[in-house]
Design a protein around this motif. Structure first.
Motif, mmCIF file in Angstrom:
data_model
loop_
_atom_site.group_PDB
_atom_site.id
_atom_site.type_symbol
_atom_site.label_atom_id
_atom_site.label_comp_id
_atom_site.label_asym_id
_atom_site.label_seq_id
_atom_site.Cartn_x
_atom_site.Cartn_y
_atom_site.Cartn_z
ATOM 1 N N VAL A 182 10.340 -10.270 4.944
ATOM 2 C CA VAL A 182 9.838 -8.871 4.890
ATOM 3 C C VAL A 182 10.700 -7.768 4.897
ATOM 4 C CG1 VAL A 182 8.401 -7.186 6.543
ATOM 5 C CG2 VAL A 182 7.717 -9.772 6.358
ATOM 6 N N ASP A 183 10.552 -6.732 3.580
ATOM 7 C CA ASP A 183 11.546 -5.705 3.862
ATOM 8 C C ASP A 183 11.042 -4.603 4.449
ATOM 9 O OD1 ASP A 183 9.567 -4.780 1.984
ATOM 10 O OD2 ASP A 183 10.924 -4.911 0.364
ATOM 11 N N ILE A 184 11.613 -3.475 4.507
ATOM 12 C CA ILE A 184 11.277 -2.297 5.205
ATOM 13 C C ILE A 184 9.873 -1.653 4.700
ATOM 14 C CG2 ILE A 184 12.430 -0.612 3.686
ATOM 15 C CD1 ILE A 184 13.222 1.003 6.462
ATOM 16 N N VAL A 185 9.713 -1.732 3.302
ATOM 17 C CA VAL A 185 8.314 -1.224 2.787
ATOM 18 C C VAL A 185 7.293 -1.962 3.620
ATOM 19 C CG1 VAL A 185 6.950 -0.914 0.713
ATOM 20 C CG2 VAL A 185 9.597 -0.425 0.653
ATOM 21 N N GLU A 186 7.460 -3.535 3.388
ATOM 22 C CA GLU A 186 6.071 -4.090 3.877
ATOM 23 C C GLU A 186 5.999 -3.964 5.443
ATOM 24 O OE1 GLU A 186 3.020 -6.694 3.748
ATOM 25 O OE2 GLU A 186 4.098 -5.757 2.156
ATOM 26 N N VAL A 214 6.668 -1.430 7.055
ATOM 27 C CA VAL A 214 6.213 -0.131 7.427
ATOM 28 C C VAL A 214 4.604 -0.279 7.034
ATOM 29 C CG1 VAL A 214 5.816 2.490 6.825
ATOM 30 C CG2 VAL A 214 8.090 1.251 7.285
ATOM 31 N N ARG A 215 4.279 -0.891 6.069
ATOM 32 C CA ARG A 215 2.704 -0.822 5.613
ATOM 33 C C ARG A 215 1.996 -1.696 6.571
ATOM 34 N NH1 ARG A 215 1.348 1.086 0.997
ATOM 35 N NH2 ARG A 215 3.220 1.657 -0.531
ATOM 36 N N GLN A 216 2.523 -2.888 7.113
ATOM 37 C CA GLN A 216 2.050 -3.468 8.145
ATOM 38 C C GLN A 216 1.558 -2.764 9.381
ATOM 39 O OE1 GLN A 216 4.419 -6.729 8.743
ATOM 40 N NE2 GLN A 216 4.035 -7.825 6.926
ATOM 41 N N LYS A 217 2.541 -2.025 9.741
ATOM 42 C CA LYS A 217 2.449 -1.024 11.032
ATOM 43 C C LYS A 217 1.229 -0.067 10.683
ATOM 44 C CE LYS A 217 5.576 -2.665 13.842
ATOM 45 N NZ LYS A 217 5.338 -3.286 15.147
ATOM 46 N N VAL A 218 1.431 0.716 9.762
ATOM 47 C CA VAL A 218 0.446 1.615 9.180
ATOM 48 C C VAL A 218 -0.972 1.347 9.043
ATOM 49 C CG1 VAL A 218 -0.265 3.073 7.484
ATOM 50 C CG2 VAL A 218 2.134 3.110 7.833
ATOM 51 N N ASN A 219 -1.187 -0.230 8.416
ATOM 52 C CA ASN A 219 -2.470 -0.745 8.498
ATOM 53 C C ASN A 219 -2.986 -1.036 9.551
ATOM 54 O OD1 ASN A 219 -2.132 -0.449 5.599
ATOM 55 N ND2 ASN A 219 -1.484 -2.578 5.489
ATOM 56 N N ASN A 220 -1.947 -1.239 10.762
ATOM 57 C CA ASN A 220 -2.565 -1.707 12.031
ATOM 58 C C ASN A 220 -2.612 -0.279 13.034
ATOM 59 O OD1 ASN A 220 -2.597 -4.374 11.511
ATOM 60 N ND2 ASN A 220 -0.534 -4.975 11.920
ATOM 61 N N LYS A 221 -2.724 0.633 12.247
ATOM 62 C CA LYS A 221 -2.756 2.074 12.909
ATOM 63 C C LYS A 221 -1.586 2.427 14.150
ATOM 64 C CE LYS A 221 -7.734 2.224 12.074
ATOM 65 N NZ LYS A 221 -7.501 2.850 10.969
ATOM 66 N N ALA A 222 -0.616 1.853 13.518
ATOM 67 C CA ALA A 222 0.796 2.157 14.492
ATOM 68 C C ALA A 222 1.832 2.764 13.913
ATOM 69 C CB ALA A 222 1.032 0.730 15.235
ATOM 70 N N LYS A 249 4.055 9.518 4.733
ATOM 71 C CA LYS A 249 2.857 9.461 3.797
ATOM 72 C C LYS A 249 3.292 9.601 2.318
ATOM 73 C CE LYS A 249 -0.767 11.382 6.822
ATOM 74 N NZ LYS A 249 -1.835 12.414 6.596
ATOM 75 N N ILE A 250 4.494 10.484 2.253
ATOM 76 C CA ILE A 250 4.902 10.725 1.068
ATOM 77 C C ILE A 250 5.965 9.512 0.613
ATOM 78 C CG2 ILE A 250 6.811 12.132 -0.375
ATOM 79 C CD1 ILE A 250 6.275 14.526 1.442
ATOM 80 N N ALA A 251 6.400 8.871 1.728
ATOM 81 C CA ALA A 251 7.462 7.773 1.372
ATOM 82 C C ALA A 251 6.578 6.791 1.009
ATOM 83 C CB ALA A 251 8.101 7.484 2.564
ATOM 84 N N LEU A 252 5.243 6.402 1.392
ATOM 85 C CA LEU A 252 4.317 5.310 1.103
ATOM 86 C C LEU A 252 3.846 5.477 -0.544
ATOM 87 C CD1 LEU A 252 2.356 4.872 4.488
ATOM 88 C CD2 LEU A 252 4.196 3.489 3.402
ATOM 89 N N LEU A 253 3.605 6.814 -0.852
ATOM 90 C CA LEU A 253 3.164 7.036 -2.030
ATOM 91 C C LEU A 253 4.589 6.674 -3.180
ATOM 92 C CD1 LEU A 253 1.776 10.563 -1.896
ATOM 93 C CD2 LEU A 253 0.536 8.322 -2.463
ATOM 94 N N CYS A 254 5.602 6.886 -2.603
ATOM 95 C CA CYS A 254 6.867 6.332 -3.395
ATOM 96 C C CYS A 254 7.048 5.143 -3.859
ATOM 97 C CB CYS A 254 8.126 7.271 -2.676
ATOM 98 S SG CYS A 254 8.146 9.050 -2.966
ATOM 99 N N THR A 255 6.597 4.300 -2.612
ATOM 100 C CA THR A 255 7.001 2.818 -2.765
ATOM 101 C C THR A 255 5.642 2.012 -3.066
ATOM 102 O OG1 THR A 255 6.825 2.858 -0.368
ATOM 103 C CG2 THR A 255 9.025 2.837 -1.249
#
Length: 1013
Positions: free
Chosen positions: A917-921, A923-931, A956-962
């Protein structure tokens, strides 16, 4: 002029107030005026409104949010803190004549404070901290006869400190930390005889510290570091009999620490780190019987450690690292019963460590590295079971590793390399529950690598290199679940390399070079999907090179030289997606060398010592074919050859007579060309090509190429700092790694260098020119004094530089502008292809500059396919793995990863994220878990909600970029627009500090282990 609507509004208010029985009409009017000038996105002041006809009654405003009244119905307290308010604080606040407590902290006010604030004579406590207030601080507050507390920290004020506050003789707390005040501290502050807390750190204050402050006999806390004071600490500070907390850290103070400080019996904390103090530590420090924290690190203090320090029975932190101390460590320091941190790194200390160190105290952190200490490691360092970090490297410690360390369950890091330790590595380290790093290299250790290493669930870094270890490796040692690096080079290890690589999810570095390993290279090593560096040179390995190794997705460095490997070079090496360095020299390889990928640019010396190899970058294989043909010649060819040979022999007699003259002439020509070639390669002069007017020569640059000037080493070259004296200038010199193939293709390099030399943007490091000769090229860049963003975020010493969100946001915006220039304003556009935090440099004002265009390509052809890996792992866009194509969207993905670094404070690849798991994945896991909030760096968010909200917008911008699909990523121009909408409305701390580094979190909250971070 008032508009008709405004006049009618106030008339309506005045008319209605007549019917509010018993209400102080002026105060209601003032409160409604305050609300009318505010932006209230959370609607926290929704009940601030006039009563309806059915709800008329006296003092209704006393029930409004944040409002408290006294027994007469007049407003006594107004607390509207932490409500995300912005706008202006109305001058009508002066209508609250009985106001004693005002708290408007932790909002987003960006205007000036109302001048009428100075006319509120009843004020006792005022807190306007952690906003964006600008302009000069209101005068007149010194006339408030009952004023006791004023907190205006963390704002953007300008001008001098309000000297009239010296008239507020009841003032007990004055907190102006981090608020951009200038000038000097007024000597008139000596009148504040009731003052207990003085906080002025993190401003732009200059001049000398007034000795008059020594008259403040009630002062308990003084925090005035992070300024640019001159001179020394006033000796009069020895008169501050009530002083408990003294913080003058991070500044420009000099001179000797005054012995008078030894009179302060109540002093518990002394932070003087990172100044220019010199001389010796006064022995009078030993009189500070209440002292708990003493940090004098990062100064120029010399002499010995006073033995009187061992009399400080309450001492928990002693940090003297990075000074010029000599002599021994006082033996009685080992008798201090409360000592938790002892940091003496980088001095010139000699002798032994106290034998009782750790036996009598809950020692947590011991760092005495880079000294000249000797003797044995004290055996009782972990007797209390609290030791977390043991750092002893670069000394002359001898004897064995204490058994007690291998049973110390609290250990997190052990670094004892580069000493003279002997004996075996004791059993037990593999059973320690949180031990992550074990470094014992460059000692005289013997015996086996302990079998219990294989039981570890926490070890991520093991280095046992350059010892005298023997026997074979434990069979499953390379399958430790969190192991990232295993280095055991230059020992006497033998046997086969364990064929158990199926469970190596994190392994990135494996170095077994310089041993006696035999047998074949295990095929299963290719299952290590994160392996970057594999070094097996100087062993007795045999058999063929396993083909799967050549297809490993992240393998960048592979060294198999000096073994007995046979067979052909796997053709897939040429198409390896990541391979940057390959050394197969001195084996028994044979057959043609594939001529593609890295094998087309490999240095021939990395293939030498293999007599059977030919073709590719080596001489062609035709001579080998002829040799084989001759071995299979038929007998009748021999007969024909004999007849022809007789004829040739007769011809030779004739030719020799004429040929002798020809030979002599050819010898002259051959010598001439050989000498000319030699001159070209060894004496060809350096040539300086400048893209602007420079005040130095190529000789000045060449003279700087020495080891003491090295400031960095990267995948494309080594970087030096070059200083010239006529006139003085400083540049960064990058000497490129170049193979013979690079030299032959030199014209392509210069075409691209000339293109990069034309780039002109404030957020791109300026290429000043280059120096070259026949073989070498050195690039000349602007020198960036504050290093890289990667070091500022993650570095051991500089990792606490960027602790405020505004500074990080400004860096993110600067990088975005630089990339937008490359993508949209250059013709043809330029793709950087290696955007990462280590390639973002910080100038003297902490402004971001994009650097290292070693992989940059102009976008002459869309969707360019490349044969070498484009980028650095953790930053590479996912589509690169299956298309090998790069465009501007690749840069945008990498930029998104940098944004995530700025937001989280974490590295792109971190074992804490979990397997693969890298930083992108993560962060996405945390965001999907509303954290989402949990990913933000807690040192940056602080306690103010608006900072967290600003960071979530950028998240939110970082997630769009990745985004996984390139087409879903925004352009750099769109990113700049979005960042503009998320802009903080405060100045950055780094700009305030004027390029000397950001204010530490200790401006607002202090830690006993500052300086060790």
């Amino acid at each position: 002029m008032l508009t008709k609507l405004t006049i009618l509004f106030y008339c309506y208010i005045g008319f209605t107030l007549v019917f509010v029985e018993g209400a102080p009409n002026v105060e209601v009017s003032s409160l409604l005026s305050i609300k009318s000038n505010l932006t209230d996105p959370l609607d926290g002041l929704k009940d601030w409104k006039l009563p309806s006809d059915e709800a008329k009654g006296g003092s209704v405003h006393c029930n409004w949010a944040g409002v408290s009244c006294n027994s007469d119905g007049f407003v006594e307290r107004l607390d509207i803190s932490n409500m995300n308010l912005s706008g202006q604080v109305s001058e009508q606040i002066e209508g609250l004549k009985s106001l004693a407590f005002l708290n408007i902290s932790c909002n987003e006010f960006s205007s000036a404070l109302p001048a009428s604030l100075g006319r509120l004579a009843s004020l006792k406590i005022i807190d306007v901290s952690q906003n964006n207030f600008v302009g000069k601080f209101p005068v007149g507050l010194g006339s408030a006869p009952e004023l006791k507390v004023i907190n205006a920290s963390s704002n953007n004020f300008e001008g001098l400190l309000p000297e009239d506050l010296s008239n507020a003789t009841l003032l007990e707390i004055m907190d102006f930390r981090g608020s951009f005040f200038e000038g000097s501290i007024p000597a008139s502050f000596k009148n504040l005889q009731k003052l207990k807390f003085l906080g002025l750190s993190g401003n732009n204050l200059t001049g000398k510290i007034p000795p008059e402050l020594g008259q403040l006999s009630s002062l308990e806390t003084i925090i005035i570091g992070y300024n640019q004071f001159e001179g020394s600490i006033p000796a009069e500070f020895g008169n501050l009999s009530s002083l408990q907390y003294l913080d003058l850290a991070v500044g420009t103070l000099s001179g000797q620490i005054p012995a008078e400080l030894g009179k302060l019996k109540n002093l518990t904390t002394v932070y003087l780190y990172q100044n220019n103090f010199s001389g010796s530590i006064p022995p009078e420090i030993g009189n500070l019987s209440s002292l708990v924290y003493l940090d004098l690190s990062f100064n120029e203090i010399s002499g010995e450690i006073p033995k009187e320090i061992a009399e400080l029975n309450n001492l928990q932190l002693l940090n003297l690292m990075c000074n010029q101390l000599t002599g021994t460590v006082p033996e009685k320091i080992g008798d201090l019963t409360k000592l938790e941190v002892l940091a003496l790194w980088k001095n010139s200390l000699t002798g032994k460590l106290p034998a009782n160190l750790g036996k009598n105290s809950p020692l947590q952190w011991l760092d005495v590295s880079s000294n000249s200490l000797s003797g044995e490691i004290p055996p009782g360092l972990c007797d209390f079971g609290n030791l977390m970090k043991l750092i002893l490297f670069n000394n002359s410690f001898s004897g064995s590793i204490p058994i007690g360390l291998s049973n110390c369950s609290s250990l997190f890091r052990v670094r004892i390399q580069n000493n003279h330790l002997s004996g075996p590595i004791p059993l037990g380290f593999g059973n320690l529950p949180i031990l992550q790093r074990l470094e014992v290299a460059n000692n005289n250790l013997t015996g086996k690598i302990p079998e219990d290493f294989t039981l570890s669930t926490s070890l991520s870094f093991i280095d046992v290199s350059f010892n005298r270890l023997e026997s074979s490796l434990p069979s499953s040692i390379l399958s430790i679940p969190h192991l990232q690096a295993f280095m055991a080079s230059n020992n006497n290890l033998g046997g086969s390399i364990p064929d158990q690589f199926q469970d190596c999810p994190s392994l990135s570095v494996l170095d077994l070079s310089g041993n006696h390993f035999s047998g074949k290279i295990p095929q299963s090593i290719a299952s290590c999907q994160k392996l970057v560096n594999l070094n097996l040179r100087n062993n007795w390995l045999a058999g063929e090179i396993p083909s799967p190794i050549a297809s490993m997705p992240t393998l960048s460095i592979l060294d198999l030289s000096n073994n007995s490997l046979v067979g052909k070079i796997p053709p897939s090496f040429g198409s390896s997606p990541a391979l940057e360095m390959l050394n197969l020299s001195y084996n028994r390889l044979e057959g043609p060398v594939p001529y593609h990928g890295i094998l087309a640019t490999i240095n021939p010396s990395d293939l030498t010592g293999n007599a059977g190899l030919c073709g590719g970058v080596l001489p062609p294989c035709s001579h080998s074919i002829r040799s084989v043909a001759r071995q299979k010649v038929h007998i009748h060819h021999v007969v024909i050859g004999f007849v022809v040979g007789i004829s040739v022999l007769l011809a030779i007699v004739l030719i020799v007579l004429v040929g002798r003259r020809i030979h002599n002439r050819w010898y002259i020509y051959r010598s001439f060309f050989r000498d000319m070639f030699k001159r070209e390669n060894t004496e060809w002069p350096w040539r300086l090509v400048a893209f602007q007017r420079l005040h130095f020569t190529s000789d000045d640059i060449v003279a700087s190429l020495k080891e003491s000037n090295v400031i960095g080493v990267g995948g494309t070259g080594i970087v030096y700092k070059a200083e010239t004296q006529r006139p003085h200038s400083v540049v960064a010199v990058k000497k490129l790694w170049r193979s013979e193939a690079d030299v032959e293709a030199g014209d392509d390099l210069f075409v691209e260098v000339n293109l990069l030399g034309k780039l002109r943007h404030r957020n791109i490091v300026r290429l000043l020119g280059y120096v070259h000769n026949a073989n070498d090229v050195m690039m000349l860049y602007e020198y960036m004094p504050n290093g890289s963003l990667g070091a500022a975020l993650h570095g051991k010493q500089t990792g606490k530089m960027l602790v405020d969100w505004v500074s990080r946001y400004n860096i993110a915006l600067g990088v975005a502008h630089g990339l937008a220039y490359l993508h949209h304003d250059c013709h043809p556009p330029v793709i950087h292809r290696d955007v990462k935090s280590n390639n973002i440099l910080l100038d003297s004002d902490f402004e971001a500059r994009i650097a290292d265009f070693g992989l940059a390509r102009t976008m002459l052809h869309n969707n360019e396919t490349v044969s070498m890996v484009a980028g650095s792992y953790g930053y590479i866009a996912p589509e690169y793995g299956y298309t090998l194509k790069v465009d501007e969207k690749s840069d945008i993905y990498s930029y998104g990863v940098v944004l995530l670094e700025l937001l989280t404070g974490k590295l792109p690849l971190d074992s804490s994220f979990g397997e693969s798991v890298d930083i992108v994945e993560w962060v996405r896991q945390k965001v999907n878990n509303k954290a989402s909030e949990s990913v933000l760096d807690p040192e940056v968010t602080g306690q103010c909600k608006y900072v967290q909200e600003e960071m979530l917008l950028v998240l939110k911008i970082a997630l769009l970029c990745t985004a996984k699909l390139p087409k879903e990523r925004p352009s750099m121009r769109d990113i700049i627009t979005m960042l503009g909408e998320a802009k903080p409305r405060r100045k950055s701390i780094s700009q305030n500090w004027g390029g000397k580094g950001n204010k530490d979190k200790l401006i607002f909250a202090h830690s006993p282990v500052v300086g060790l971070l």
